[in-house]
Scaffold this active site. Sequence first.
Site, mmCIF file in Angstrom:
data_model
loop_
_atom_site.group_PDB
_atom_site.id
_atom_site.type_symbol
_atom_site.label_atom_id
_atom_site.label_comp_id
_atom_site.label_asym_id
_atom_site.label_seq_id
_atom_site.Cartn_x
_atom_site.Cartn_y
_atom_site.Cartn_z
ATOM 1 N N TRP A 146 0.909 -1.252 -0.058
ATOM 2 C CA TRP A 146 0.011 0.057 0.031
ATOM 3 C C TRP A 146 0.660 1.154 0.001
ATOM 4 O O TRP A 146 1.198 1.724 1.038
ATOM 5 C CB TRP A 146 -0.978 -0.054 1.286
ATOM 6 C CG TRP A 146 -2.104 -1.076 1.170
ATOM 7 C CD1 TRP A 146 -3.315 -0.933 0.590
ATOM 8 C CD2 TRP A 146 -1.806 -2.384 1.649
ATOM 9 N NE1 TRP A 146 -3.751 -2.263 0.681
ATOM 10 C CE2 TRP A 146 -3.127 -2.981 1.287
ATOM 11 C CE3 TRP A 146 -0.860 -2.993 2.579
ATOM 12 C CZ2 TRP A 146 -3.364 -4.396 1.813
ATOM 13 C CZ3 TRP A 146 -1.291 -4.257 3.137
ATOM 14 C CH2 TRP A 146 -2.468 -4.865 2.662
ATOM 15 N N HIS A 183 -6.876 2.034 2.182
ATOM 16 C CA HIS A 183 -8.094 1.233 1.798
ATOM 17 C C HIS A 183 -8.915 1.350 2.933
ATOM 18 O O HIS A 183 -8.973 2.098 3.755
ATOM 19 C CB HIS A 183 -7.669 -0.500 1.999
ATOM 20 C CG HIS A 183 -6.648 -0.798 3.181
ATOM 21 N ND1 HIS A 183 -6.156 -2.113 3.394
ATOM 22 C CD2 HIS A 183 -6.418 0.068 4.259
ATOM 23 C CE1 HIS A 183 -5.562 -2.176 4.536
ATOM 24 N NE2 HIS A 183 -5.636 -0.866 5.182
ATOM 25 N N ARG A 206 -3.557 6.171 -2.811
ATOM 26 C CA ARG A 206 -2.426 5.511 -3.155
ATOM 27 C C ARG A 206 -1.268 6.315 -3.797
ATOM 28 O O ARG A 206 -1.603 6.736 -4.918
ATOM 29 C CB ARG A 206 -2.408 4.127 -3.675
ATOM 30 C CG ARG A 206 -3.387 3.208 -2.805
ATOM 31 C CD ARG A 206 -3.065 1.769 -3.032
ATOM 32 N NE ARG A 206 -4.168 0.936 -1.962
ATOM 33 C CZ ARG A 206 -4.516 -0.179 -2.273
ATOM 34 N NH1 ARG A 206 -4.198 -0.753 -3.400
ATOM 35 N NH2 ARG A 206 -5.706 -0.623 -1.504
ATOM 36 N N GLN A 249 -13.440 2.273 -2.443
ATOM 37 C CA GLN A 249 -13.615 0.946 -2.001
ATOM 38 C C GLN A 249 -14.772 0.605 -1.395
ATOM 39 O O GLN A 249 -15.707 1.486 -0.915
ATOM 40 C CB GLN A 249 -12.439 0.358 -1.270
ATOM 41 C CG GLN A 249 -11.036 0.147 -1.892
ATOM 42 C CD GLN A 249 -9.982 -0.488 -0.991
ATOM 43 O OE1 GLN A 249 -10.366 -0.439 0.255
ATOM 44 N NE2 GLN A 249 -9.016 -1.198 -1.809
ATOM 45 N N VAL A 278 -6.367 -11.269 7.098
ATOM 46 C CA VAL A 278 -7.424 -12.168 6.981
ATOM 47 C C VAL A 278 -6.670 -13.686 7.150
ATOM 48 O O VAL A 278 -5.644 -13.709 6.570
ATOM 49 C CB VAL A 278 -8.182 -12.164 5.778
ATOM 50 C CG1 VAL A 278 -9.231 -10.884 6.071
ATOM 51 C CG2 VAL A 278 -7.390 -11.837 4.810
ATOM 52 N N ALA A 302 -14.214 -10.894 6.310
ATOM 53 C CA ALA A 302 -14.111 -9.206 5.760
ATOM 54 C C ALA A 302 -14.052 -9.430 4.197
ATOM 55 O O ALA A 302 -13.303 -10.491 3.571
ATOM 56 C CB ALA A 302 -12.964 -8.547 6.367
HETATM 57 N N1 PHE Z 1 -8.093 -3.878 2.085
HETATM 58 C C1 PHE Z 1 -7.629 -4.722 0.861
HETATM 59 C C2 PHE Z 1 -6.954 -4.301 -0.339
HETATM 60 O O1 PHE Z 1 -6.990 -2.938 -0.445
HETATM 61 C C3 PHE Z 1 -8.837 -5.579 0.538
HETATM 62 C C4 PHE Z 1 -9.367 -6.614 1.465
HETATM 63 C C5 PHE Z 1 -10.267 -6.183 2.296
HETATM 64 C C6 PHE Z 1 -8.748 -7.787 1.654
HETATM 65 C C7 PHE Z 1 -10.950 -7.097 3.214
HETATM 66 C C8 PHE Z 1 -9.575 -8.749 2.497
HETATM 67 C C9 PHE Z 1 -10.267 -8.425 3.486
HETATM 68 O O2 PHE Z 1 -6.418 -4.795 -1.204
#
Ligand code: PHE
Length: 357
Positions: free
Chosen positions: A167, A188, A214, A228, A271, A325
């Site tokens: 990121w 995000h 970003r 998002q 996750v 998530a």
């Molecule tokens: N936040 C992650 C991204 O920006 C996406 C994501 C969200 C993945 C929740 C898993 C669970 O790439």
Amino acid sequence: MSSGTESSGADTANSPLSVEEIKVAALAALTVAGSEAVLDEWRVSYLGRKSDLTNVLRSISSLPADDRKAVGASANLLRASLEEALAEKTQELRGAAGSVADALDVTLPGRRRRRGGLHPTTQTIRELTDAFGAMGFQVAEGPEVEWERYNFDALNIPAEHPARDSWDTFWLESPDGEGRSDMLLRTHTSPMQARIMEKADPPIRVVIPGRCFRYEATDATHEWHFFQLEGLAVDKGITFADMKGTLFEFARRIFGPDRKVRFRVDFFPFVEPGAEMAIDCFKCNGQGCSLCKGTGWIEIMGAGMVHPSVLRNVGYDPEVYTGFAFGMGVERIAMLRHGIDDVRQFAAGDLRFLSQF
Ligand code: PHE
């Protein structure tokens, strides 16, 4: 009772009109005057030799010395403004007469007023939140300027963790001007997972749309800011199967009743297990075409079971609660659905693009 300039005329039937009364009557008559002939009559009766105003001006010398100055000043002022009003009205009548005849073609078609509309990103966000809303998810929003703690640490991405490189981050300057602070533009919407769990107890079912940033070069598929949609469900006994069922239903609602979904292993620090979800291409039904680049599949989001460390970080017992998530790019969904080939269109502000939606 009354005296001087404000004489109401009520004392006797033929006492002279006050300057104020003359003004009211004159302007009222001028407003309704509809032709130059009427204007001429108006001039004679309100500015002419026998007009009330002229009478007032003439009678000044016979007024008590104290009143002369005030009455004289207001009467002269009124004369000047009536002359000006007359000139204006004359202009107006002449102008109107000329232009009506020459410039108004009543047979021309009317000019349509441009109608405003919702931005395609906004429309997509509403469709997505509606789809999840129908499945019992609430909608929440959070800050675009975020603490490092929520954007990274609470999500199992400590400083120096290599995953931070995924990121590219806009950091805010530190208040003393020396290097970066511990605030950033969220990269995000996942920080909202932590914020929501900190505040609320399970069960939680929520989606969070929002703008992210970003620090990277832009091209047809990369923008430095984009939206998002995050999702989070936490309760006792939530399993990977619940996640698959929910996201499958979502895909059918957004991309049509025939969609198949595919989950493959992917890595996100917050996750475990992590997955990437794809749908079979809705354009070619999985046969392979330009939209799915011949693969038959289109990746639409990252997802997974909330990592036990994330649950612990917000004070939940991972032995009691589990959850899933997911996060998807809103513009990417809009691009797929509408066949848009350049993400930079969304923020370009070009009405030729925007008005198609
Ligand atoms: N936040 C992650 C991204 O920006 C996406 C994501 C969200 C993945 C929740 C898993 C669970 O790439």
